[in-house]
Design an enzyme around this catalytic site. Sequence first.
Site, PDB file in Angstrom:
ATOM      1  N   ASN A 232      -1.458   1.247 -15.366  1.00 34.27           N
ATOM      2  CA  ASN A 232      -2.273   0.737 -14.629  1.00 34.27           C
ATOM      3  C   ASN A 232      -4.188   0.669 -15.223  1.00 34.27           C
ATOM      4  OD1 ASN A 232      -1.555  -0.155 -11.559  1.00 34.27           O
ATOM      5  ND2 ASN A 232      -1.072   2.232 -11.352  1.00 34.27           N
ATOM      6  N   GLU A 267       4.775   4.997  -7.425  1.00 36.97           N
ATOM      7  CA  GLU A 267       5.752   4.629  -8.587  1.00 36.97           C
ATOM      8  C   GLU A 267       7.703   5.077  -8.520  1.00 36.97           C
ATOM      9  OE1 GLU A 267       4.716   7.354 -11.599  1.00 36.97           O
ATOM     10  OE2 GLU A 267       4.450   6.600  -9.846  1.00 36.97           O
TER      11      GLU A 267
END
Length: 363
Positions: A232, A267
């Site tokens: 990210n 995640e």
Amino acid sequence: MSLATGFCLLAFAMLSQVAEIPANIGHNSLTAGLLYTVGMLLVSNGILERSDRRFPSWLAALYLVGIVGGLWYFYYVYPNLIGRIYVLNFGLGLILLNACFLARFLAVGTRTDRALFWLLAGFGAHFLPRTLLTINSVSPGTTPGEFEQSVFWKTILLTTPILGAFAGLSILGVLVVDIVTKLRHERDLDPLTGVLNRRGLERRVGRLWGMGHAGQSGVVAVCDIDKFKAVNDMFGHGFGDTVLKRFAAVIRDNTRRHDIVARFGGEEFVLILKDMEEDQAFALTERVRTAIENTSFGASVGRKSITCSFGLARIRPGEPFGITLSRADKALYAAKSAGRNRTLAEWLPDMIEILTLQERKAS
């Protein structure tokens, strides 16, 4: 829309008959017959649309021509009141029974599906005995005044509004249940990946474990994407969302319909592979892991692969889900400690060795 329009046309058809609009008997017979037929076709199509099906256009046209044409024939060519009664009532009943045949898959569906199927079948089938039992009250030469006083017409006036209202309210009830079910389903889904969210997982686990887990087998797998925060930070959250969606899609492609797949956290994903052998569960997670590693996520990643790790634990009869999940988490932690991008199962020798080393270090 089809259902609402259909019921409106059926109401107008009844009004046309009762109020004698138009007053001419022949015109009234054709007008009411047309409204009844189109209305019943739309109702049938609306019920099928609920399951993404449609009443075939060619078949609808055949019914429309057959019923209206039959009414025209038995008034203008061969005047026969009984003939018109048979054509209209049997024709409407056949439309519903035909729709019932097209929607026969509902008979083995959910409780709501089965209720809708038998409602449709019953409403369609009732036209036959109702017509046969009351037909002796009229004859081909019955005058309009005599017809209005006949048992047949009085039966129609009594049963049609009652059955129509019952059918309409029942279908409305089914639609309300559909809406509530859809809202619950959406509430339990992760909007990004399309798999269950944490709430949805807890609800499914509550039902599954609440049914009594003794004697059941399978595997719980916990997985997450390796170094996802770095992904990210380096490529942006939009790219991270793409990775999550692709990851969930690969899992869905490799699991069975009754397997439970959920996004448990950012995640992290959880899989409940009920009644699956240990070697099959291991092979499944390895397929997913390899597929993600070999997936190209665009030029922005360059040569760097996106990888993931899995931890697997057996489902033990009578053990609470939280404990099974905790054991799978330990296996996942061991996989990450061993270098990531791997699957470790609690029953494998290398997993046992890693856990033993970790326990020694902790002591």
